[in-house]
Design an enzyme around this catalytic site. Structure first.
Site, PDB file in Angstrom:
ATOM      1  N   LYS A  69       0.858  -1.192   0.000  1.00 41.55           N
ATOM      2  CA  LYS A  69       0.000   0.000   0.000  1.00 41.55           C
ATOM      3  C   LYS A  69       0.882   1.227   0.000  1.00 41.55           C
ATOM      4  O   LYS A  69       1.826   1.322   0.791  1.00 41.55           O
ATOM      5  CB  LYS A  69      -0.885   0.010   1.269  1.00 41.55           C
ATOM      6  N   LYS A  93       4.693   2.377   8.373  1.00 39.35           N
ATOM      7  CA  LYS A  93       3.537   3.239   8.676  1.00 39.35           C
ATOM      8  C   LYS A  93       2.279   2.390   8.900  1.00 39.35           C
ATOM      9  O   LYS A  93       1.543   2.591   9.863  1.00 39.35           O
ATOM     10  CB  LYS A  93       3.329   4.199   7.502  1.00 39.35           C
ATOM     11  N   LYS A 105       5.233   1.709  -2.971  1.00 40.13           N
ATOM     12  CA  LYS A 105       5.281   3.101  -3.442  1.00 40.13           C
ATOM     13  C   LYS A 105       5.633   3.103  -4.915  1.00 40.13           C
ATOM     14  O   LYS A 105       6.315   2.196  -5.404  1.00 40.13           O
ATOM     15  CB  LYS A 105       6.352   3.897  -2.687  1.00 40.13           C
ATOM     16  N   THR A 189      -4.718  13.225   5.761  1.00 39.73           N
ATOM     17  CA  THR A 189      -3.339  13.298   6.263  1.00 39.73           C
ATOM     18  C   THR A 189      -3.208  14.454   7.258  1.00 39.73           C
ATOM     19  O   THR A 189      -2.682  14.288   8.369  1.00 39.73           O
ATOM     20  CB  THR A 189      -2.346  13.468   5.091  1.00 39.73           C
ATOM     21  N   ASN A 220      -1.243  19.916   0.136  1.00 44.25           N
ATOM     22  CA  ASN A 220      -2.506  19.341   0.634  1.00 44.25           C
ATOM     23  C   ASN A 220      -2.466  19.091   2.150  1.00 44.25           C
ATOM     24  O   ASN A 220      -3.318  19.588   2.892  1.00 44.25           O
ATOM     25  CB  ASN A 220      -2.804  18.048  -0.140  1.00 44.25           C
ATOM     26  N   SER A 347      -7.329   5.742   3.465  1.00 45.46           N
ATOM     27  CA  SER A 347      -7.234   4.913   2.257  1.00 45.46           C
ATOM     28  C   SER A 347      -7.708   3.495   2.568  1.00 45.46           C
ATOM     29  O   SER A 347      -8.402   2.859   1.767  1.00 45.46           O
ATOM     30  CB  SER A 347      -5.791   4.840   1.761  1.00 45.46           C
TER      31      SER A 347
HETATM   32  N1  GLU Z   1       1.055   8.929  -0.047  1.00 45.26           N
HETATM   33  C1  GLU Z   1       0.471   8.823   1.257  1.00 45.26           C
HETATM   34  C2  GLU Z   1       1.513   8.368   2.247  1.00 45.26           C
HETATM   35  O1  GLU Z   1       2.688   8.533   2.038  1.00 45.26           O
HETATM   36  C3  GLU Z   1      -0.790   7.977   1.261  1.00 45.26           C
HETATM   37  C4  GLU Z   1      -0.605   6.533   0.919  1.00 45.26           C
HETATM   38  C5  GLU Z   1      -1.920   5.782   0.790  1.00 45.26           C
HETATM   39  O2  GLU Z   1      -2.968   6.337   1.060  1.00 45.26           O
HETATM   40  O3  GLU Z   1      -1.838   4.608   0.397  1.00 45.26           O
HETATM   41  O4  GLU Z   1       1.195   7.923   3.314  1.00 45.26           O
END
Ligand code: GLU
Length: 421
Positions: A69, A93, A105, A189, A220, A347
């Protein structure tokens, strides 16, 4: 890896947590190695008729706790090394907040501000075609990251659905609400960081009405955090973007600044005193919010940080050397993998709703997000106090313990070793 490697830098945090974790050493070793990184070429027909070939990546760091994810970044500085580091942070995370995902990623080397909407659409769809089955609702689920948004997620989801002959909303999160996006994903976020701020009031004596905030990176996440904090009575005294920063000790009008920024103007053109981003980072404020890119706080400026807390909404804003200095200072650092986990948490809610085909009210999203952010913050804070370690090491230890349980459930040396060996 070279010492300038972002991934090598990320591993330093793993080494620190390894000293305190319950995870077996072989699991720590396994987590040092990303499962796979794919590099793709994406040919795109440009509006002037020419063909340009872009380079993209997708890394799945680990998927033991669930599908990979993590977001997709469009930026000129994207590299395989950076994508691997960002995927590694996602593994930790998701484990930090206890949601059933691994880490992934993606990214494309591009400055999206130089592309037209039609070029951007072709690039987004081309990326998904190039990845093929490297992503999927059960394998690796992308989302927005730096310079990508709900519009881009819509094109990517549509391309994937076309490839598979059926609507497939759960392949990607951060979609527009009419296409299966979740209510509350847009500000998740910043909101997650704001819920952490509310916990810090108790442990750090912060107070709406008197405490001050500086936002480094008014994108954002930074904008939504600033909006929620200001509405609560916090004084947002400074904000910056890649072109410079603005300072007003009386407090910025966050709504007006957001409109100003959304109309394409630099933050530094807003009313107030123009300052540099370096000056912003060193302001004497209660709360510093690094919400831009990696490596904003290094050994060079860390000794000058005066904030009482740093809430890391960006991924990787503090280098390991910068961290060592902050750990000895009065600044309590709430690390990225906890502070900005609100995004991936909502998410997860979006993915759950897509799979169930049943959609939640906004209030339910907020309640569940707050519950998770508060619960995990308090567990990690207690670990930090009990072990006398910095918040970042406590967060990594907390995540590594969870990863250790999952990997360990598949068996470790203790299970497989012959008796007596
Ligand atoms: N890009 C965001 C992060 O670094 C969200 C990742 C997501 O929602 O999967 O946490």
């Amino acid at each position: 890896m070279a010492s300038s490697s972002v991934y090598a830098e990320a591993l330093k945090r793993l080494d620190l947590a390894a000293e305190h974790t319950t995870a077996a050493p072989e699991i720590v070793e396994k987590l040092r190695h990303p499962k796979r990184t794919l590099e793709v070429s994406i040919p795109v027909r440009m509006d002037d008729g020419s063909l340009r070939v872009f380079t993209g990546f997708r890394c799945r760091h680990d998927d033991t706790r669930g599908p990979g994810k993590g977001g997709i970044r469009f930026h000129p500085d994207v590299s395989a090394d950076e994508v691997r580091a960002l995927a590694f942070w996602m593994t930790f995370k998701c484990a930090t907040v206890g949601i059933p995902y691994g880490g992934g990623k993606g990214g494309i080397i591009v400055d999206p501000r130089r592309l037209s909407q039609t070029e951007l659409e072709r690039l987004s769809r081309g990326y998904v075609r190039a990845l093929g089955d490297a992503i999927g609702p059960e394998t690796d689920v992308p989302a927005p990251d730096v310079y990508t948004n709900a519009q881009i997620m819509a094109w990517m989801m549509d391309e994937y659905s076309t490839m598979h002959g059926a609507p497939c909303p759960a392949v990607i999160t951060g979609k527009p609400v009419p296409l299966g996006g979740s209510l509350g994903r847009d500000d998740a976020t910043g909101r997650g960081g704001y819920y952490i701020l509310k916990e810090l009031e108790r442990v750090r004596g912060l107070k709406p009405g008197s405490s001050t905030v500086a936002i480094h990176g008014f994108g954002n996440a930074g904008q939504h955090f600033a909006r929620l904090a200001a509405a609560d009575g916090y004084r947002v005294v400074a904000a910056g973007d890649s072109r410079g920063a603005i300072h007003d000790p009386a407090g910025l009008d966050v709504e007006a600044l957001t409109d100003h920024k959304e109309s394409g103007k630099p933050v530094s053109d807003f009313k107030g005193t123009k300052i540099t981003n370096d000056q912003l980072l060193e302001l004497d404020v209660d709360v510093l919010v690094p919400a831009a890119l990696e490596n904003a706080i290094t050994e060079r400026n860390a000794p000058n940080i005066k904030a009482r807390v740093s809430i890391e909404l960006a991924n990787g804003p503090t280098t390991a050397a910068g961290d060592e200095i902050l750990a000895k200072s009065k600044c309590l650092v709430i690390p990225d993998i906890l502070a900005n986990a609100g995004g991936v948490t909502v998410s997860y809610f979006e993915w759950v709703q897509n799979k169930a085909g049943y959609y939640w009210k906004l209030e339910e999203v907020h309640t569940r997000l707050r519950e998770i952010m508060s619960r995990e913050f308090n567990a990690i804070y207690a670990l930090k106090e009990a072990k006398g370690i910095p918040m970042r090491t406590a967060t990594y230890t907390h995540a590594l313990n969870r990863l250790g349980e999952a990997h360990g459930a598949l068996g470790t040396r203790n299970l497989f070793a012959k008796k007596g060996s």
